[in-house]
Design a protein around this motif. Sequence first.
Motif, PDB file in Angstrom:
ATOM      1  N   ALA A 248     -21.914  66.651  75.128  1.00 29.24           N
ATOM      2  CA  ALA A 248     -20.594  66.793  74.509  1.00 29.24           C
ATOM      3  C   ALA A 248     -19.649  65.713  75.006  1.00 29.24           C
ATOM      4  N   ILE A 249     -18.796  65.269  74.090  1.00 27.85           N
ATOM      5  CA  ILE A 249     -17.754  64.299  74.403  1.00 27.85           C
ATOM      6  C   ILE A 249     -16.412  64.920  74.032  1.00 27.85           C
ATOM      7  N   VAL A 250     -15.481  64.902  74.965  1.00 31.42           N
ATOM      8  CA  VAL A 250     -14.120  65.369  74.705  1.00 31.42           C
ATOM      9  C   VAL A 250     -13.165  64.251  75.110  1.00 31.42           C
ATOM     10  N   PRO A 251     -11.906  64.304  74.652  1.00 34.87           N
ATOM     11  CA  PRO A 251     -10.988  63.206  74.989  1.00 34.87           C
ATOM     12  C   PRO A 251     -10.896  62.931  76.481  1.00 34.87           C
ATOM     13  N   GLY A 252     -10.957  63.979  77.307  1.00 39.20           N
ATOM     14  CA  GLY A 252     -10.827  63.790  78.752  1.00 39.20           C
ATOM     15  C   GLY A 252     -11.963  63.047  79.410  1.00 39.20           C
ATOM     16  N   CYS A 253     -13.066  62.823  78.684  1.00 37.06           N
ATOM     17  CA  CYS A 253     -14.166  62.033  79.260  1.00 37.06           C
ATOM     18  C   CYS A 253     -13.695  60.628  79.631  1.00 37.06           C
ATOM     19  N   LEU A 254     -12.680  60.142  78.942  1.00 41.50           N
ATOM     20  CA  LEU A 254     -12.195  58.789  79.196  1.00 41.50           C
ATOM     21  C   LEU A 254     -11.311  58.696  80.434  1.00 41.50           C
ATOM     22  N   ASP A 255     -10.837  59.836  80.927  1.00 44.77           N
ATOM     23  CA  ASP A 255      -9.929  59.767  82.058  1.00 44.77           C
ATOM     24  C   ASP A 255     -10.020  61.025  82.917  1.00 44.77           C
ATOM     25  N   ARG A 256      -9.373  62.119  82.478  1.00 41.98           N
ATOM     26  CA  ARG A 256      -9.390  63.379  83.215  1.00 41.98           C
ATOM     27  C   ARG A 256      -9.438  64.528  82.216  1.00 41.98           C
ATOM     28  N   PHE A 257     -10.283  65.523  82.504  1.00 41.32           N
ATOM     29  CA  PHE A 257     -10.358  66.683  81.634  1.00 41.32           C
ATOM     30  C   PHE A 257      -9.072  67.502  81.728  1.00 41.32           C
ATOM     31  N   SER A 258      -8.623  67.985  80.571  1.00 43.91           N
ATOM     32  CA  SER A 258      -7.554  68.975  80.583  1.00 43.91           C
ATOM     33  C   SER A 258      -8.148  70.323  80.958  1.00 43.91           C
ATOM     34  N   GLU A 259      -7.304  71.276  81.275  1.00 38.32           N
ATOM     35  CA  GLU A 259      -7.772  72.614  81.608  1.00 38.32           C
ATOM     36  C   GLU A 259      -8.532  73.222  80.435  1.00 38.32           C
ATOM     37  N   ALA A 368      -3.124  56.402  76.960  1.00 39.91           N
ATOM     38  CA  ALA A 368      -4.187  55.399  76.865  1.00 39.91           C
ATOM     39  C   ALA A 368      -5.358  55.733  77.773  1.00 39.91           C
ATOM     40  N   GLY A 369      -5.138  56.600  78.777  1.00 38.86           N
ATOM     41  CA  GLY A 369      -6.229  57.004  79.655  1.00 38.86           C
ATOM     42  C   GLY A 369      -6.870  55.810  80.347  1.00 38.86           C
ATOM     43  N   VAL A 370      -8.199  55.855  80.436  1.00 44.03           N
ATOM     44  CA  VAL A 370      -8.929  54.815  81.148  1.00 44.03           C
ATOM     45  C   VAL A 370      -8.838  53.467  80.430  1.00 44.03           C
ATOM     46  N   LEU A 371      -8.468  53.485  79.153  1.00 42.77           N
ATOM     47  CA  LEU A 371      -8.342  52.225  78.408  1.00 42.77           C
ATOM     48  C   LEU A 371      -7.210  51.358  78.935  1.00 42.77           C
ATOM     49  N   ARG A 372      -6.372  51.922  79.780  1.00 42.66           N
ATOM     50  CA  ARG A 372      -5.313  51.100  80.395  1.00 42.66           C
ATOM     51  C   ARG A 372      -5.902  49.923  81.154  1.00 42.66           C
ATOM     52  N   ARG A 373      -7.144  50.051  81.562  1.00 42.31           N
ATOM     53  CA  ARG A 373      -7.783  48.953  82.307  1.00 42.31           C
ATOM     54  C   ARG A 373      -7.920  47.693  81.462  1.00 42.31           C
ATOM     55  N   LEU A 374      -7.804  47.820  80.143  1.00 43.37           N
ATOM     56  CA  LEU A 374      -8.042  46.677  79.259  1.00 43.37           C
ATOM     57  C   LEU A 374      -6.818  45.776  79.088  1.00 43.37           C
ATOM     58  N   VAL A 375      -5.660  46.184  79.594  1.00 41.28           N
ATOM     59  CA  VAL A 375      -4.425  45.507  79.182  1.00 41.28           C
ATOM     60  C   VAL A 375      -3.843  44.565  80.228  1.00 41.28           C
ATOM     61  N   ASP A 376      -4.607  44.227  81.251  1.00 40.14           N
ATOM     62  CA  ASP A 376      -4.177  43.165  82.161  1.00 40.14           C
ATOM     63  C   ASP A 376      -4.695  41.852  81.573  1.00 40.14           C
ATOM     64  N   PHE A 377      -3.972  41.339  80.598  1.00 40.88           N
ATOM     65  CA  PHE A 377      -4.489  40.215  79.810  1.00 40.88           C
ATOM     66  C   PHE A 377      -4.554  38.918  80.593  1.00 40.88           C
ATOM     67  N   GLY A 378      -3.850  38.825  81.702  1.00 42.01           N
ATOM     68  CA  GLY A 378      -3.973  37.639  82.533  1.00 42.01           C
ATOM     69  C   GLY A 378      -5.360  37.485  83.122  1.00 42.01           C
ATOM     70  N   ARG A 379      -6.113  38.598  83.248  1.00 39.17           N
ATOM     71  CA  ARG A 379      -7.457  38.576  83.823  1.00 39.17           C
ATOM     72  C   ARG A 379      -8.525  38.237  82.790  1.00 39.17           C
ATOM     73  N   TYR A 380      -8.167  38.131  81.529  1.00 37.56           N
ATOM     74  CA  TYR A 380      -9.155  37.818  80.498  1.00 37.56           C
ATOM     75  C   TYR A 380      -9.623  36.373  80.624  1.00 37.56           C
ATOM     76  N   VAL A 381     -10.916  36.193  80.361  1.00 29.43           N
ATOM     77  CA  VAL A 381     -11.505  34.854  80.329  1.00 29.43           C
ATOM     78  C   VAL A 381     -11.763  34.491  78.878  1.00 29.43           C
ATOM     79  N   ILE A 382     -11.404  33.285  78.505  1.00 25.50           N
ATOM     80  CA  ILE A 382     -11.617  32.828  77.134  1.00 25.50           C
ATOM     81  C   ILE A 382     -13.097  32.495  76.940  1.00 25.50           C
ATOM     82  N   GLY A 383     -13.677  33.056  75.889  1.00 26.39           N
ATOM     83  CA  GLY A 383     -15.063  32.757  75.541  1.00 26.39           C
ATOM     84  C   GLY A 383     -15.127  31.679  74.476  1.00 26.39           C
ATOM     85  N   ASP A 384     -15.942  31.891  73.454  1.00 23.95           N
ATOM     86  CA  ASP A 384     -16.091  30.892  72.406  1.00 23.95           C
ATOM     87  C   ASP A 384     -14.775  30.695  71.655  1.00 23.95           C
ATOM     88  N   THR A 385     -14.470  29.431  71.366  1.00 22.90           N
ATOM     89  CA  THR A 385     -13.305  29.078  70.550  1.00 22.90           C
ATOM     90  C   THR A 385     -13.779  28.257  69.356  1.00 22.90           C
TER      91      THR A 385
END
Length: 588
Positions: A248-259, A368-385
């Motif tokens: 089973a997958i519930v929204p809290g799987c991404l961060d913390r389960f609700s009660e 945003a839950g655990v997806l907050r980890r994606l938004v430190d855009f300074g840490r992104y590396v540029i791939g193919d251009t």
Amino acid sequence: MLDHLIRRATVVDGTGGDPYTADVGIKDGRIATIGRRGAGRALVGRVGERARTEEDAAGLVLAPGFVDPHTHYDAQLFWDPYATPSMSHGVTTVVGGNCGFSLAPLNPARPDDADYTRRMMSKVEGMSLSALEQGAPWSWSSFGEYLDALEGGGIAVNAGFMVGHCALRRHAMGPAATGGTPDADQAARMGRLLHEAMDAGAWGLSTTLSDTHSDGDGRPVASRYARPDELLALARAVGAHEGTQLEAIVPGCLDRFSEEETELLVALTAAAGRPLNWNVLTVDAAVPDRVPRQLAASARARAAGGRIVALTMPVLTPMNMSLGSYCALNLLPGWGDVLALPVPRRIEELRRPAVREEMLRRAHSEEAGVLRRLVDFGRYVIGDTYTKENDGLKGRTVRDIAAERGVDPFACLVEICAADELRTVLWPTPTDDDPASWALRGRTWTHEDVLLGGSDAGAHLDRMCGAPYTTRFLGDCLRGRGLVPLPTAVRMLTDAPARLFGLRGRGRIAEGAHADLVLFDPDRIDAGPATLVRDLPGDGPRLDARAVGVVSVRVNGVETVRHDVVTGALPGTVLRSGRDTVTVTAAG
């Protein structure tokens, strides 16, 4: 006479016990004899027995085949019976039908349901639509017919499948499955379909309530509309069959389960009397309360006579991103609407400071839950251009480029992507690749209700490549961080998942067990970098990663891979509940 004899291997047998040197003989798909060696001679077993073929494995490790507990190879096995790249990385058994999604049953009275399913799988699991349309026969109606179709075509790995709740709802309710509540007849029909599927060998039920799961029309997938009474009735049906499970997958799987989520998961495993697993536990020392919060659900389940098992990955899986095509960024709150606009309009909106400010505000919010980890855009590396304006940027971090240009990192990233008409490939640098997070992972892996896995292999093909987690993890254990010793690492990849799923005769090297085996060089075992290849039906792209140091993979005694090259043999089995699995009670 033996079919094959592996001499002088260092056997790590999956139990977690000490390695030993032995000759291992294979006959009729099973391990026929194990002759332990000492002081250069055989001590136990009929190692003198002749064999049709043999090899000297001195200096190499022989382990049971790895079991990947969370894949989406449901369609890929039709055009790629070798489950690449998983099998090359030592995986001999895969579990599919996860996250509430399976390709069967399909209602024969509604031919359009197959098209709906293909479009849903393309959207929610990132599968190539052209590959789904061209690569699979779609000749089945019942779940049993789907399993028969796979078996008839031949596969190189062993594969077991859950029934997806979305398919049950669509079959029983038609288009009303998306947004509707089943009436008594429809609920009964779902139950009958589930019983029939498990009679045919389905491993149990998978379901999703995750708010990140949408169908090909952008609407929540069918199972997201299920109420607890519907889920509990299906869970009780699972408990009526031998060798079955829940996932089973519930929204809290991404961060913390609700009660409420914890209560539901506990109720489901208790109602079925079967283990329930979920995907995926994210371990990050910067969020120290997440792991204990998530595993508290497991403790409550045990107290209620159930069992909840968290899957977690033992490596960091690189994911490429793009502002031009669907990826994890689309799942950030409020981002999907902007990133779904036509490219010219999308660029226009992304260039507006007010739009970027609102996107960042929501991306940093609790929702945003655990997806907050994606938004430190300074840490992104540029791939193919793809344009002259971006020449020389590949491999550089956005933070450095933004500092040179005197702009904030997100604005800088938008301008780089806009110059490429949003085709730029972006590689986020993990925020949890620090010593404290790795130490926390090592501790978490030892928990009785944590299982290694969650590769998603077969899904999100052009965005991530989780399949090599097995070889990369072993390489890290042997020559990297060394968080767990080799025997423990092998047990985590073999016997632990085999025991959870009740696999008969798999997960260990023992006389009489199925000869699912991996032979590897401990000084070299690893995974190469992910590279984009175009080998899907319809010429679609996917990420692939080569195995390093894997000498041989055997499935049911037959060699399927030699030095990272498939042999062409198809000795795999469609594993059916009851026949190939035994019942593991939730309290067991």
